[in-house]
Design an enzyme around this catalytic site. Structure first.
Site, PDB file in Angstrom:
ATOM      1  N   SER A  52       5.069   6.605   2.263  1.00 14.54           N
ATOM      2  CA  SER A  52       5.619   5.282   2.571  1.00 14.54           C
ATOM      3  C   SER A  52       4.947   4.229   1.694  1.00 14.54           C
ATOM      4  CB  SER A  52       5.307   4.893   4.030  1.00 14.54           C
ATOM      5  OG  SER A  52       5.734   5.882   4.936  1.00 14.54           O
ATOM      6  N   ASP A  70      -2.523   0.321   8.056  1.00 16.44           N
ATOM      7  CA  ASP A  70      -1.279   1.083   7.840  1.00 16.44           C
ATOM      8  C   ASP A  70      -0.158   0.681   8.801  1.00 16.44           C
ATOM      9  OD1 ASP A  70      -2.625   2.508   5.861  1.00 16.44           O
ATOM     10  OD2 ASP A  70      -3.242   4.100   7.220  1.00 16.44           O
ATOM     11  N   HIS A 107       1.071   5.067   1.134  1.00 13.40           N
ATOM     12  CA  HIS A 107       0.401   5.887   2.152  1.00 13.40           C
ATOM     13  C   HIS A 107       1.082   7.255   2.261  1.00 13.40           C
ATOM     14  CE1 HIS A 107      -2.041   6.716   5.670  1.00 13.40           C
ATOM     15  NE2 HIS A 107      -0.953   7.212   6.225  1.00 13.40           N
ATOM     16  N   ASN A 122       0.836  -1.201   0.000  1.00 17.02           N
ATOM     17  CA  ASN A 122       0.000   0.000   0.000  1.00 17.02           C
ATOM     18  C   ASN A 122       0.869   1.247   0.000  1.00 17.02           C
ATOM     19  OD1 ASN A 122      -2.406   1.632   0.360  1.00 17.02           O
ATOM     20  ND2 ASN A 122      -1.827   1.859   2.520  1.00 17.02           N
TER      21      ASN A 122
HETATM   22  C1  GAR Z   1      -2.248   9.071  -2.845  1.00 19.40           C
HETATM   23  O1  GAR Z   1      -1.793  10.279  -2.289  1.00 19.40           O
HETATM   24  C2  GAR Z   1      -2.107   7.946  -1.845  1.00 19.40           C
HETATM   25  O2  GAR Z   1      -1.013   8.092  -1.007  1.00 19.40           O
HETATM   26  C3  GAR Z   1      -3.395   8.088  -1.071  1.00 19.40           C
HETATM   27  O3  GAR Z   1      -4.354   8.380  -2.049  1.00 19.40           O
HETATM   28  C4  GAR Z   1      -3.744   9.145  -3.085  1.00 19.40           C
HETATM   29  C5  GAR Z   1      -4.156   8.566  -4.410  1.00 19.40           C
HETATM   30  O4  GAR Z   1      -3.767   9.385  -5.474  1.00 19.40           O
HETATM   31  N1  GAR Z   1      -3.706   6.876  -0.359  1.00 19.40           N
HETATM   32  C6  GAR Z   1      -4.202   6.853   0.854  1.00 19.40           C
HETATM   33  O5  GAR Z   1      -4.471   7.851   1.486  1.00 19.40           O
HETATM   34  C7  GAR Z   1      -4.408   5.469   1.412  1.00 19.40           C
HETATM   35  N2  GAR Z   1      -4.720   5.524   2.798  1.00 19.40           N
HETATM   36  P1  GAR Z   1      -3.937   8.901  -6.977  1.00 19.40           P
HETATM   37  O6  GAR Z   1      -5.345   8.323  -7.104  1.00 19.40           O
HETATM   38  O7  GAR Z   1      -3.779  10.167  -7.796  1.00 19.40           O
HETATM   39  O8  GAR Z   1      -2.894   7.882  -7.263  1.00 19.40           O
END
Ligand code: GAR
Length: 229
Positions: free
Chosen positions: A150, A159, A123, A121
């Site tokens: 991360s 997480d 994060h 994942n």
């Molecule tokens: C990213 O910033 C990722 O780290 C976060 O969602 C975004 C997706 O962006 N994930 C989380 O918060 C998971 N808990 P994207 O759809 O443009 O790739």
């Protein structure tokens, strides 16, 4: 969870990606795969939202996509129903690795334990700090000087799995949650493909836990990427 066997006889790593939103990280993986920079084959993408722009990105790249919406006729559907269909779809695609790239539902421990491939994942925080949601806002509110993102192994606890890699930035004095989000996103676009490259090349393995080192020649996890931005 099964170990990631990295003996692929130079075959590309079969990767399935789970998404919920824009899919900018997915796009980076698609671009790197198409440019021959990442030895992966994205065998399919699962979205839990019908309105995710990631679906368009997937279709544009002619990659199979399954939309398993959490909402039907205005009603929210339980995670178990999603997981039942996702499990069948993943069985069909037979990935070596499942990547959660902006997947915003919490998966059950049952699904994680019975996964057909290891899951990682992405994060937006320097785990173990700032698990959960709204990380950029909480980092600003707490007056942190450092932040980042991360990639960790998915385990039943949210997480909390072994952190494989991190990328860092310094929080600027006038930073807002929005400016921080954009800067973290830039880091993510480098961290995620880098991590998958390390896995595909067998530099990093997933049959590790935080109490063991990761091979005699590597520094202790997480491996850290420092990027000037
Ligand atoms: C990213 O910033 C990722 O780290 C976060 O969602 C975004 C997706 O962006 N994930 C989380 O918060 C998971 N808990 P994207 O759809 O443009 O790739």
């Amino acid at each position: 969870m099964p170990n990631l066997s990295l003996n692929h006889n130079n075959k590309p790593l079969r990767v399935a990606v789970l998404v919920s939103g824009s899919g900018s990280n997915l796009q980076v993986l698609i671009d790197a795969m198409q440019a021959g920079e990442l030895p992966i084959e994205i065998v399919g993408v699962i979205s839990n939202r019908e309105d995710a722009y990631a679906i368009t990105r997937t279709q544009d790249a002619a990659i199979p996509v399954a939309v398993l919406s959490h909402v039907a006729s205005g009603k929210r559907i339980g995670i178990k129903t999603f997981e039942k269909h996702a499990f069948a779809q993943l069985q069909d695609w037979q990935p070596d690795l499942i990547v959660l790239a902006g997947f915003m539902r919490v998966l059950s421990s049952d699904f994680i334990q019975h996964s057909i491939a290891p899951m990682i994942n992405l994060h937006p925080s320097l785990l173990p700090a700032y698990k959960g949601l709204n990380t950029n806002q909480r980092v600003i509110q707490a007056g942190e000087r450092h932040h980042g993102c991360s990639v960790h192994i998915v385990t039943a606890e949210l997480d909390a799995g072994t952190v494989l890699t991190q990328a860092l930035l310094q929080v600027n004095p006038k930073e807002t949650a929005d400016s921080l989000r954009l800067r973290v996103q830039k880091l993510e676009h480098q961290l995620l493909p880098w991590t998958i490259l390390l896995l595909a090349k067998g530099v990093l393995t997933l049959n590790t836990d935080s109490s063991k080192d990761n091979g005699s020649y590597l520094p202790a996890l997480p491996l850290t990427l420092f990027i000037n931005q």
